[in-house]
Design a protein around this motif. Structure first.
Motif, short mmCIF file in Angstrom:
data_model
loop_
_atom_site.label_atom_id
_atom_site.label_comp_id
_atom_site.label_asym_id
_atom_site.label_seq_id
_atom_site.Cartn_x
_atom_site.Cartn_y
_atom_site.Cartn_z
N LEU A 108 25.19 68.95 -32.18
CA LEU A 108 26.43 68.78 -32.95
C LEU A 108 27.60 69.25 -32.12
O LEU A 108 27.57 70.36 -31.57
N TYR A 109 28.59 68.40 -32.01
CA TYR A 109 29.81 68.76 -31.26
C TYR A 109 31.01 68.43 -32.13
O TYR A 109 31.23 67.27 -32.47
N ASN A 110 31.75 69.49 -32.53
CA ASN A 110 32.89 69.33 -33.45
C ASN A 110 32.48 68.63 -34.74
O ASN A 110 33.19 67.77 -35.27
N GLY A 111 31.28 69.02 -35.23
CA GLY A 111 30.81 68.49 -36.51
C GLY A 111 30.18 67.11 -36.42
O GLY A 111 29.77 66.57 -37.45
N LYS A 112 30.12 66.54 -35.25
CA LYS A 112 29.54 65.20 -35.11
C LYS A 112 28.26 65.29 -34.27
O LYS A 112 28.16 66.08 -33.33
N ARG A 113 27.31 64.43 -34.59
CA ARG A 113 26.07 64.36 -33.83
C ARG A 113 26.30 63.55 -32.57
O ARG A 113 26.87 62.44 -32.62
N VAL A 114 25.90 64.10 -31.46
CA VAL A 114 25.95 63.38 -30.20
C VAL A 114 24.55 63.36 -29.62
O VAL A 114 23.80 64.33 -29.75
N VAL A 115 24.22 62.25 -28.99
CA VAL A 115 22.85 62.06 -28.48
C VAL A 115 22.93 61.61 -27.04
O VAL A 115 23.66 60.65 -26.72
N LEU A 116 22.15 62.27 -26.18
CA LEU A 116 22.05 61.88 -24.79
C LEU A 116 20.60 61.47 -24.52
O LEU A 116 19.67 62.21 -24.85
N THR A 117 20.40 60.27 -23.94
CA THR A 117 19.05 59.79 -23.61
C THR A 117 18.95 59.58 -22.12
O THR A 117 19.95 59.30 -21.44
N ARG A 118 17.72 59.70 -21.65
CA ARG A 118 17.48 59.49 -20.22
C ARG A 118 16.11 58.83 -20.04
O ARG A 118 15.11 59.30 -20.59
N ASN A 119 16.10 57.72 -19.33
CA ASN A 119 14.86 57.01 -19.06
C ASN A 119 13.93 57.89 -18.20
O ASN A 119 14.37 58.47 -17.22
#
Length: 427
Positions: A108-119
């Protein structure tokens, strides 16, 4: 005897299984360590990368700096919306395998969900190589364990093999009468361990057996020899009484019984003397089994006929092997005396073969609970009978047969008789 695995095999299997179990545990720990390290390292790296992108790129309105294997998704972002597959994932690091193998990190960043993916294709290829390496190592360890266990079991039991060989030599020497002059287990090369102490114990035991055997041999020979002289005097006196005109018929009857008993004692003395000398003495007359029964057939027919019994001898096949006549007589006379004593109707049939003699009677048989002990000295299978005796007949027969290298077995015994098989074991 129930056949079981040898000690070598048991030790080899035990060592192999121990090494394999250790290898399995070690392999499992390596795999778990790699997997745990992967989660922690990837989670930490992706967390740091995602924080840096959000702080220095997205917050500054710049394009996120991502390599070719990474993707960024932001909640409510029209350009980088979060796919449905990632919306319900727990915060933190997870692996997702749905069409594509991905490392996924959510926060969560500033109340929002952020997602990082990596193959993770490159990482997976590395993991596969590591896993193959682990399997190769495990297979090599298993092969090594079998060879090592086999080598170690042979090395550990080599002294025991030597001891077993010495025991076989002792058995052979005992059978050939050579134990009287041989210390079979007395070697300076035995180690000071359990095997060495066992060898010393066996050497002491064979020494005691040797001493007892020597004493028994001397005693049996001397006693048997000394008894022969007074027996000769007794027989001569009884023969004179039997032929004396002054002896009445009733007295002659008792003299005749005493003469037979004395003759029987003389025969037994001769047997004991031959037993004390062993089977290799050549001064005693040698006969074949067929010749023995041919010479004594009429004598035994007379004895059985006196009791109203049949006596049949069948020569099915013949052998020219010769044996000590006194010991042959001790074997068969005692077996036939036993059959005569316990048979009231019918009779005895003797079948002579090349390698054995079968004696079948129609007597009272031997009860099952007595069959294993009938050859023991002094043991009577029917202690409540009124026929008398000391239970020595079958014991003497067995011992004489042993000296000849024969074996006697009770093949069958029911309510209508017994069957004894005398086998000629050629050494």
């Amino acid at each position: 005897m129930k056949k079981e695995w040898s000690l070598k095999k048991l030790i080899a299997i035990s060592i192999s299984l121990t090494i394999i179990c250790i290898a399995l545990i070690y392999t499992g720990l390596i795999y778990m360590t790699i997997h745990s390290a992967e989660n922690q390292l990837m989670g930490s790296a992706m967390s740091s990368t995602l924080n840096g992108i959000m702080t220095y790129d997205i917050s500054q309105g710049q394009h996120p700096r991502l390599d070719q294997f990474s993707r960024l998704y932001i909640e409510d972002d029209p350009i980088r919306p979060i796919p449905e597959a990632f919306k319900d994932l727990p915060l933190g690091y997870v692996e997702v395998v749905k069409g594509e193998d991905l490392h996924v990190y959510s926060m969560l960043y500033n109340g929002k969900r952020v997602v990082l993916t990596r193959n993770q294709e490159l990482f997976e290829s590395w993991e596969i190589k590591v896993f193959i390496g682990i399997l190769v190592f495990f297979a090599a360890l298993v092969c090594f364990s079998f060879f090592f266990a086999h080598w170690l079991s042979k090395r550990l039991l080599k002294p025991l093999d030597r001891l077993t060989l010495k025991a076989a030599e002792a058995d052979k020497a005992l059978q050939n009468g050579q134990i009287y002059s041989t210390d079979l287990f007395k070697e300076k090369s035995w180690s000071d361990n359990e095997i060495g102490r066992l060898a010393k114990t066996l050497n002491d035991l064979t020494s005691k057996i040797r001493n007892l055997a020597v004493k028994e041999k001397i005693f049996s020979g001397e006693v048997s020899h000394e008894i022969r002289t007074p027996l000769t005097v007794i027989n001569t006196s009884l023969e004179l009484l039997e032929t004396d005109p002054g002896t009445s018929p009733s007295q002659r009857k008792f003299v005749n019984r005493a003469l037979k008993a004395s003759q029987r004692i003389k025969e037994l003395t001769e047997v004991f003397l031959n037993l004390s000398r062993g089977t290799r003495n050549e001064d005693t007359h040698q006969v074949t089994v067929s010749e023995f029964f041919q010479d004594h057939r009429q004598e035994w027919q007379t004895k059985f006929a006196a009791k109203g019994l049949d006596f049949n001898v069948k020569v099915l096949s013949n052998s020219q092997d010769t044996y000590n006549e006194v010991l042959v007589g001790a074997t068969f006379d005692n077996l036939l005396n036993n059959a005569l004593k316990f048979t009231d109707k019918g009779g005895v049939t003797i079948s002579i073969n090349t390698d054995s003699v079968v004696i079948e009677d129609t007597g009272c048989g031997i009860k099952e609970e007595y069959r294993e002990k009938i050859f023991d000295s002094g043991y009577q299978a029917n202690p409540d009978d009124k026929l008398g005796g000391f239970g020595l007949g079958l014991a003497i027969a067995r011992r004489a047969a042993d000296y000849l290298g024969w074996t006697i077995k009770l093949k069958d015994s029911g309510e209508e008789g017994s069957t004894f098989v005398i086998s000629f074991n050629k050494k």
